[in-house]
Design a protein around this motif. Structure first.
Motif, short mmCIF file in Angstrom:
data_model
loop_
_atom_site.label_atom_id
_atom_site.label_comp_id
_atom_site.label_asym_id
_atom_site.label_seq_id
_atom_site.Cartn_x
_atom_site.Cartn_y
_atom_site.Cartn_z
N UNK B 7 0.58 -1.27 -0.03
CA UNK B 7 0.02 0.33 -0.03
C UNK B 7 1.17 1.79 -0.66
N UNK B 8 0.75 2.45 -0.88
CA UNK B 8 1.07 3.77 -1.32
C UNK B 8 0.83 5.00 -1.76
N UNK B 9 0.99 5.72 -1.08
CA UNK B 9 0.42 6.73 -1.56
C UNK B 9 1.59 7.41 -2.35
N UNK B 10 1.49 8.06 -4.06
CA UNK B 10 2.31 8.46 -4.33
C UNK B 10 3.08 9.89 -4.56
N UNK B 152 -12.08 5.91 -11.27
CA UNK B 152 -11.56 6.83 -9.78
C UNK B 152 -12.57 6.55 -8.90
N UNK B 153 -13.48 5.49 -9.04
CA UNK B 153 -14.56 4.88 -8.22
C UNK B 153 -13.67 3.74 -7.07
N UNK B 154 -13.34 3.37 -8.57
CA UNK B 154 -12.46 2.09 -8.21
C UNK B 154 -10.57 2.49 -7.13
N UNK B 155 -10.71 3.54 -7.15
CA UNK B 155 -9.23 4.23 -6.27
C UNK B 155 -9.81 4.89 -4.51
N UNK B 158 -10.96 2.02 -2.86
CA UNK B 158 -9.38 1.19 -2.85
C UNK B 158 -9.12 2.36 -1.26
N UNK B 159 -8.97 3.22 -1.21
CA UNK B 159 -8.79 4.03 0.17
C UNK B 159 -9.34 4.03 1.09
#
Lengths: 196, 196
Positions: B7-10, B152-155, B158-159
């Protein structure tokens, strides 16, 4: 010989691991360690926190306890969570300060951490008296030294120095050339830096 | 084969190191990695933070930048601080999500982190278009996929999943049996756990 400052709060979980590991690692690298107890409380307060961030941020706290358990298992160290957390570390820090003046402060630090996070005991007068007795130190003389005005002032000054030097958590290691390494995970790198 | 979620944030500094290191380490341990980009912003907001803790707590931020510089040197990775920090990572995360659907998301993730923290570039449309072009991916099709409603919905989902599962920072590694390891410093241990 190269030297390294080891800054710790006696209520800090990862400082237990660092205090237990630092002396053999430093000796192998021919680095002298200076134990420097201080209080995180005033530093946390200046950041707007009234307790440990591990209590303020629940998910972070949950991970820390599980991580500590895993790390203790890996290192072969006993682990038991004290209640409440964090413990009030003022008294233990004063005893450590006095002990470092008198030559038994490092052993006391390791033993106090072990009682707190290995056995889950409160670091109160009862526990610390038992720790001192186990080390063949006269508890009465040790506690008198801990409670002296000059010792209290020395701990206050040390905490102020920590804050002035940008220390924001524990354990923290500082090299002679001013490199600051935060966290038990940086112990090996701090020693390497000090030794080079 | 054992597997590990990454899991990562860019916009996350230490995720740059983890993203660069994880694939060879996992391959050597015969562990499959699932890249899972998410956004830390909403999680930080729920903790009362409106920016990175490295900005909110000055001493902590000062240490992080110096530590990152030292770690990059040790790992032989380029390092340059982007301005501002943190970068807005929403767009890059959407591109990564779309790319992971299409098979190029892992390479894109590593290349985007490298542009951001190796070259100090903003992770905006200009930079990410150049990253995609360098990977021989058609930027127009990639950006259209990134901007689709389903992506967009998938992200977003995931969040939300990250928050529900107790993820509070990045990088975080989660094993199949639910062990959560936080931080680039725990990458090796997470892989060992997954492989055992």
């Amino acid at each position: 010989m190269a030297s390294l400052e080891f800054w710790y709060d006696l209520a800090s979980t990862y400082s237990y691991l660092a205090a237990t590991r630092i002396r053999p690692l430093a000796e192998a690298a021919k680095v002298t360690v200076r134990f420097r107890p201080f209080l995180l409380g005033p530093i946390f307060k200046s950041q707007g926190w009234d307790t440990s961030p591990f209590n303020l941020y629940e998910a972070k706290g949950r991970h820390m306890w599980r991580d500590l358990e895993r790390e203790c298992e890996r290192l072969g160290l006993p682990f038991r969570r004290p209640n409440p957390f964090p413990q009030n570390s003022l008294f233990a820090a004063r005893v450590a300060m006095a002990g470092l003046e008198q030559g038994w402060g490092e052993d006391f630090t390791v033993a106090a951490f072990r009682a707190e996070f290995g056995d889950g005991r409160s670091i109160d007068e009862l526990t610390l008296t038992a720790v001192l007795t186990g080390m063949k130190i006269d508890p009465k003389a040790a506690l008198a030294a801990a409670h002296s005005d000059s010792n209290k002032a020395a701990l206050r000054a040390q905490t102020e120095e920590a804050q002035r030097r940008g220390i924001f958590g524990a354990p923290t290691f500082v090299t002679e050339d001013g490199e600051l390494f935060w966290g038990n995970d940086r112990l090996e790198r701090a020693i390497e830096w000090a030794a080079r």
